[in-house]
Design a protein around this motif. Structure first.
Motif, short mmCIF file in Angstrom:
data_model
loop_
_atom_site.label_atom_id
_atom_site.label_comp_id
_atom_site.label_asym_id
_atom_site.label_seq_id
_atom_site.Cartn_x
_atom_site.Cartn_y
_atom_site.Cartn_z
N THR A 48 -4.56 1.48 0.12
CA THR A 48 -3.37 1.22 0.95
C THR A 48 -2.08 1.75 0.34
OG1 THR A 48 -2.99 -0.97 -0.06
CG2 THR A 48 -4.45 -0.87 1.87
N MET A 49 -2.07 2.09 -0.93
CA MET A 49 -0.82 2.48 -1.58
C MET A 49 -0.13 3.66 -0.90
SD MET A 49 1.30 1.58 -3.87
CE MET A 49 0.48 0.56 -5.10
N PRO A 50 -0.85 4.72 -0.46
CA PRO A 50 -0.14 5.81 0.23
C PRO A 50 0.63 5.34 1.45
CG PRO A 50 -2.36 6.52 -0.40
CD PRO A 50 -2.29 5.05 -0.66
N ALA A 51 0.06 4.42 2.21
CA ALA A 51 0.75 3.91 3.40
C ALA A 51 1.98 3.11 3.01
CB ALA A 51 -0.20 3.04 4.23
N TRP A 52 1.89 2.31 1.95
CA TRP A 52 3.05 1.53 1.51
C TRP A 52 4.18 2.45 1.06
CZ3 TRP A 52 3.27 -2.97 3.34
CH2 TRP A 52 2.15 -3.82 3.41
N PHE A 53 3.85 3.48 0.29
CA PHE A 53 4.89 4.41 -0.13
C PHE A 53 5.57 5.05 1.07
CE2 PHE A 53 3.10 4.57 -4.52
CZ PHE A 53 4.30 4.45 -5.21
N ARG A 54 4.79 5.41 2.08
CA ARG A 54 5.36 6.04 3.26
C ARG A 54 6.27 5.07 4.01
NH1 ARG A 54 0.88 7.14 5.25
NH2 ARG A 54 0.72 5.55 6.87
N LEU A 55 5.88 3.81 4.08
CA LEU A 55 6.65 2.83 4.81
C LEU A 55 7.98 2.51 4.14
CD1 LEU A 55 3.83 0.33 5.82
CD2 LEU A 55 5.34 1.50 7.41
N VAL A 56 7.97 2.38 2.83
CA VAL A 56 9.17 1.91 2.14
C VAL A 56 10.02 3.04 1.60
CG1 VAL A 56 7.97 -0.22 1.48
CG2 VAL A 56 8.06 1.68 -0.13
N GLU A 57 9.70 4.27 1.96
CA GLU A 57 10.48 5.41 1.44
C GLU A 57 11.98 5.27 1.71
OE1 GLU A 57 10.52 10.30 1.72
OE2 GLU A 57 9.34 9.12 3.13
N PRO A 58 12.41 4.89 2.94
CA PRO A 58 13.85 4.75 3.15
C PRO A 58 14.47 3.67 2.26
CG PRO A 58 12.69 4.88 5.24
CD PRO A 58 11.65 4.69 4.18
N VAL A 59 13.74 2.58 2.03
CA VAL A 59 14.25 1.52 1.16
C VAL A 59 14.34 2.03 -0.27
CG1 VAL A 59 13.91 -0.84 0.36
CG2 VAL A 59 13.23 -0.20 2.66
N ALA A 60 13.32 2.76 -0.70
CA ALA A 60 13.31 3.30 -2.06
C ALA A 60 14.52 4.20 -2.28
CB ALA A 60 12.02 4.08 -2.31
N GLU A 61 14.87 5.00 -1.29
CA GLU A 61 16.02 5.88 -1.43
C GLU A 61 17.31 5.07 -1.59
OE1 GLU A 61 15.80 8.26 2.04
OE2 GLU A 61 14.19 9.56 1.27
N GLY A 62 17.44 3.98 -0.82
CA GLY A 62 18.62 3.14 -0.95
C GLY A 62 18.71 2.44 -2.28
#
Length: 355
Positions: free
Chosen positions: A14-28
């Motif tokens: 599931t980790m690839p999907a989580w990274f894709r989902l939270v990418e905008p949050v990670a950028e912030g």
């Protein structure tokens, strides 16, 4: 395809999907952390040019990236942005990994969080967690396993059979994260309270910080409303389909259904959204969604109920959850096309024929 997964296998899948989902949050978070660390560096170095950078308490790994401890301070400040981005991005990735790892100890199936985080068509159960749920409920483990397998199969079948549904849920999560407000003061406090030469301590401080502002923006609230309604509709549909499938075969079907509803209150889905994107999804609309699907089934059986997933324009919305019977009436007796609709259909048909 049925599979039994360990916690580690769930995390890996599931980790690839989580990274894709939270990418905008990670950028912030990365931007806010970069700004906070640069501000601390500016304060520590104020008024000096020739300084051994080790005196600032910077990690050796960061010093190496910046050119060594004897790098002039003016040059250091020019290079600090990409280095800080890399460090803060790494910290968020580590925090996400820890969160997903903790979540893996909670979930009983691949998509229990309500998101299509596994590959299409995979029906996965977590045997250790299933056994624990059975023990906690005092219900025969075979019944619990079969019930949870049917729930997971129903959810996977829905995500597979409705190709627009998963992307729509992901879009709502990403829209929320794209407009998330990062609490910069919390990050500054976390960074300022630890030794910057200790990356482990810095990561721990970041993981404990309350990164997200308490009040959602209007854009976030809109995304939250869409996401909450869609998640409720998915779980309400899964509830009804599962209950109909297992009721004739499992003596404890009703108790298992109630246990599944209780798990949603403070359960894996809420923990995932709150921890990864600062989003508080309440299950309060689940009852409305269940009533809507039940009313559709009563009016037109399975064809009318499931046809509502045929297209995003047909699917219920948050407003429809406020008036489920009105939605059922519109679906059961849709308005007839007027003259303009018929003419448009004719023009489109001619255009398709010419192509």
């Amino acid at each position: 395809q049925g599979q039994a997964w360990s916690r580690a296998e769930w995390v890996e899948a599931t980790m690839p999907a989580w990274f894709r989902l939270v990418e905008p949050v990670a950028e912030g978070v990365t931007g806010a952390a970069k700004s906070a660390m640069k501000a601390q560096l500016d304060r520590l170095a104020e008024g000096t040019e020739n300084l051994d950078l080790r005196a600032l308490g910077l990690p050796e790994s960061l010093l190496a990236q910046l050119g060594g401890a004897d790098t002039p301070l003016s040059a250091l400040l020019g290079q600090v942005t990409p280095a800080m981005e890399q460090m803060s991005s790494g910290m968020f990735a580590a925090q996400l990994g820890q969160g997903v790892g903790a979540l893996a100890a909670d979930v009983v199936s691949g998509t229990e969080v309500g998101l299509p985080v596994t590959d299409p068509g995979i029906v996965a159960l977590m045997p250790a967690q299933v056994a624990q749920v059975a023990a906690d409920l005092g219900i025969d483990e075979a019944q619990v396993r079969l019930y949870l397998a049917v729930r997971e199969a129903a959810r996977v079948r829905l995500f597979t059979g409705v190709p627009w549904l998963g992307p729509q849920i992901e879009a709502a999560v990403r829209d929320y994260g794209r407009h998330v407000t990062i609490d910069v003061s919390a990050i500054e406090a976390a960074i300022g309270s630890v030794d910057m030469s200790d990356p482990a301590a810095l990561n721990e401080a970041m993981s404990q910080a309350q990164l997200f502002a308490a009040t959602p923006t209007p854009q976030q609230q809109s995304a939250l409303d869409r996401l909450g309604a869609t998640l409720a509709l998915v779980e309400g549909w899964v509830d009804l389909v599962t209950a109909a499938a297992v009721a004739p075969h499992l003596p404890q079907a009703a108790a298992l259904g109630e246990a599944a509803r209780r798990r949603r209150v403070g359960g894996p889905a809420q923990k995932a959204f709150a921890g990864f994107v600062g989003l508080d999804v309440e299950p309060r609309r689940l009852r409305d969604a269940t009533n809507l699907w039940a009313a559709l089934f009563d009016r037109g059986g399975m064809p009318l109920r499931d046809a509502s997933w045929d297209h995003p324009d047909l699917a219920p919305t948050a407003d429809d959850l406020d008036d489920p019977l009105g939605y059922v009436d519109r679906r059961a007796a849709p308005p007839q096309p007027d003259a303009m609709d018929l003419e448009l259909d004719r023009l489109l048909s001619e255009a398709d024929g010419d192509a």
